[in-house]
Design a protein around this motif. Sequence first.
Motif, PDB file in Angstrom:
ATOM      1  N   ASP A 121      28.193  38.749  11.053  1.00 48.95           N
ATOM      2  CA  ASP A 121      28.131  39.805  12.071  1.00 48.95           C
ATOM      3  C   ASP A 121      27.576  39.281  13.387  1.00 48.95           C
ATOM      4  O   ASP A 121      28.118  39.548  14.464  1.00 48.95           O
ATOM      5  CB  ASP A 121      27.269  40.972  11.583  1.00 48.95           C
ATOM      6  N   ASP A 122      26.478  38.524  13.303  1.00 44.95           N
ATOM      7  CA  ASP A 122      25.823  38.043  14.512  1.00 44.95           C
ATOM      8  C   ASP A 122      26.677  37.028  15.256  1.00 44.95           C
ATOM      9  O   ASP A 122      26.570  36.880  16.481  1.00 44.95           O
ATOM     10  CB  ASP A 122      24.456  37.436  14.178  1.00 44.95           C
ATOM     11  N   LEU A 123      27.526  36.307  14.523  1.00 45.84           N
ATOM     12  CA  LEU A 123      28.406  35.316  15.145  1.00 45.84           C
ATOM     13  C   LEU A 123      29.799  35.876  15.422  1.00 45.84           C
ATOM     14  O   LEU A 123      30.683  35.133  15.866  1.00 45.84           O
ATOM     15  CB  LEU A 123      28.524  34.078  14.245  1.00 45.84           C
ATOM     16  N   GLU A 124      29.972  37.179  15.153  1.00 49.65           N
ATOM     17  CA  GLU A 124      31.283  37.823  15.317  1.00 49.65           C
ATOM     18  C   GLU A 124      32.358  37.033  14.564  1.00 49.65           C
ATOM     19  O   GLU A 124      33.449  36.778  15.077  1.00 49.65           O
ATOM     20  CB  GLU A 124      31.639  37.972  16.801  1.00 49.65           C
ATOM     21  N   ALA A 125      32.012  36.653  13.344  1.00 47.06           N
ATOM     22  CA  ALA A 125      32.920  35.864  12.505  1.00 47.06           C
ATOM     23  C   ALA A 125      33.700  36.787  11.570  1.00 47.06           C
ATOM     24  O   ALA A 125      33.174  37.792  11.084  1.00 47.06           O
ATOM     25  CB  ALA A 125      32.133  34.840  11.691  1.00 47.06           C
ATOM     26  N   GLU A 199      41.026  31.748  16.330  1.00 46.44           N
ATOM     27  CA  GLU A 199      41.266  33.124  15.900  1.00 46.44           C
ATOM     28  C   GLU A 199      41.916  33.117  14.513  1.00 46.44           C
ATOM     29  O   GLU A 199      42.595  32.155  14.140  1.00 46.44           O
ATOM     30  CB  GLU A 199      42.190  33.840  16.893  1.00 46.44           C
ATOM     31  N   GLU A 200      41.735  34.201  13.794  1.00 41.89           N
ATOM     32  CA  GLU A 200      42.307  34.281  12.444  1.00 41.89           C
ATOM     33  C   GLU A 200      43.819  34.095  12.467  1.00 41.89           C
ATOM     34  O   GLU A 200      44.388  33.449  11.584  1.00 41.89           O
ATOM     35  CB  GLU A 200      41.960  35.628  11.812  1.00 41.89           C
ATOM     36  N   ALA A 201      44.475  34.611  13.506  1.00 45.61           N
ATOM     37  CA  ALA A 201      45.931  34.519  13.577  1.00 45.61           C
ATOM     38  C   ALA A 201      46.426  33.086  13.717  1.00 45.61           C
ATOM     39  O   ALA A 201      47.574  32.783  13.379  1.00 45.61           O
ATOM     40  CB  ALA A 201      46.452  35.358  14.741  1.00 45.61           C
ATOM     41  N   ASP A 202      45.566  32.196  14.232  1.00 47.22           N
ATOM     42  CA  ASP A 202      45.966  30.803  14.447  1.00 47.22           C
ATOM     43  C   ASP A 202      45.566  29.884  13.298  1.00 47.22           C
ATOM     44  O   ASP A 202      45.813  28.676  13.340  1.00 47.22           O
ATOM     45  CB  ASP A 202      45.347  30.274  15.751  1.00 47.22           C
ATOM     46  N   LEU A 203      44.942  30.450  12.272  1.00 47.90           N
ATOM     47  CA  LEU A 203      44.437  29.654  11.159  1.00 47.90           C
ATOM     48  C   LEU A 203      45.585  29.092  10.323  1.00 47.90           C
ATOM     49  O   LEU A 203      46.618  29.747  10.124  1.00 47.90           O
ATOM     50  CB  LEU A 203      43.533  30.521  10.287  1.00 47.90           C
ATOM     51  N   TRP A 204      45.391  27.882   9.837  1.00 47.48           N
ATOM     52  CA  TRP A 204      46.344  27.225   8.938  1.00 47.48           C
ATOM     53  C   TRP A 204      46.694  28.154   7.777  1.00 47.48           C
ATOM     54  O   TRP A 204      45.816  28.769   7.162  1.00 47.48           O
ATOM     55  CB  TRP A 204      45.703  25.936   8.433  1.00 47.48           C
ATOM     56  N   THR A 221      35.401  32.098  13.803  1.00 48.59           N
ATOM     57  CA  THR A 221      34.781  32.759  14.954  1.00 48.59           C
ATOM     58  C   THR A 221      35.203  32.065  16.227  1.00 48.59           C
ATOM     59  O   THR A 221      35.441  30.849  16.238  1.00 48.59           O
ATOM     60  CB  THR A 221      33.241  32.757  14.854  1.00 48.59           C
ATOM     61  N   ASN A 222      35.269  32.845  17.287  1.00 46.70           N
ATOM     62  CA  ASN A 222      35.596  32.305  18.597  1.00 46.70           C
ATOM     63  C   ASN A 222      34.465  32.567  19.579  1.00 46.70           C
ATOM     64  O   ASN A 222      34.671  32.536  20.796  1.00 46.70           O
ATOM     65  CB  ASN A 222      36.902  32.931  19.115  1.00 46.70           C
ATOM     66  N   THR A 223      33.269  32.829  19.045  1.00 47.88           N
ATOM     67  CA  THR A 223      32.091  33.012  19.887  1.00 47.88           C
ATOM     68  C   THR A 223      31.857  31.747  20.711  1.00 47.88           C
ATOM     69  O   THR A 223      31.984  30.641  20.173  1.00 47.88           O
ATOM     70  CB  THR A 223      30.851  33.295  19.014  1.00 47.88           C
ATOM     71  N   PRO A 224      31.523  31.866  22.010  1.00 46.48           N
ATOM     72  CA  PRO A 224      31.271  30.659  22.813  1.00 46.48           C
ATOM     73  C   PRO A 224      30.278  29.723  22.133  1.00 46.48           C
ATOM     74  O   PRO A 224      29.287  30.182  21.542  1.00 46.48           O
ATOM     75  CB  PRO A 224      30.705  31.228  24.125  1.00 46.48           C
ATOM     76  N   LEU A 225      30.554  28.419  22.197  1.00 45.93           N
ATOM     77  CA  LEU A 225      29.747  27.438  21.474  1.00 45.93           C
ATOM     78  C   LEU A 225      28.270  27.534  21.829  1.00 45.93           C
ATOM     79  O   LEU A 225      27.407  27.529  20.949  1.00 45.93           O
ATOM     80  CB  LEU A 225      30.271  26.024  21.760  1.00 45.93           C
TER      81      LEU A 225
END
Length: 236
Positions: A121-125, A199-204, A221-225
């Motif tokens: 949740d905290d990492l928006e994963a 993003e989930e849509a781009d996952l293998w 997750t795509n949260t900024p590094l």
Amino acid sequence: MSGRGPKRELAEKIAGEITLSDDPGATLRKWRTDFDISQTDLAAELDVSSSVISDYESGRRESPGIGVVGRLVSGLLAIDERRGGERIRQYGRVLSAGFESDVVYDLREYATSIPLARLYDDLEATEVASSGTDRVSGHTVIDSIEAITRLSSEEFFRLYGQSTNRVLVFTGVTRGESPLVALRVVNPTPNAVILHGIEEADLWDHAADLARIDGYSLAVTNTPLDDMLEYLVSLE
């Protein structure tokens, strides 16, 4: 900075990188921003104007000699120590585990285990495969390309620190195929894996299936590094 503790080793690493860099100013800027220290604060620590720091970083001023580099490094570490020494401890953990900081960003054990769902949740994963793991007791954050190309299977296992009950975070991921295939040669695997930068849509297509077969939870997750690292290094 006497002795051979983490602080001394980190100081030598930073000084060496700046001195040997083809662009010393850019390398200084990298370390200063990594320590989350402003040009103004570093300048005040060294009793110089902020324009001096700016000139070094931009290349407008001649590359600093070893004496100046030593002062700059001491200034960074002194500020961090007054703030509680978090960055020194962070790099100390990485260095003591035998890794370079451009491969491992952070390696940490928690005082108590924390819910994996809270971490997500905290990492928006977004979780794409579940292993049944509901709590983790540490994390390791690595540069996926550097780790895959430079680490042996034995070194990969050392990424787990004190326990495999942790989240292994791969950064700089484009599809997820390479890190998940690399994990196949490591036994055992971590309890959870986060692929960062995707993003989930781009996952293998086979990522979730591979995670289920090998028995770990998988999320993306795509949260900024920088935001992700700031959150993770705050966990105790």
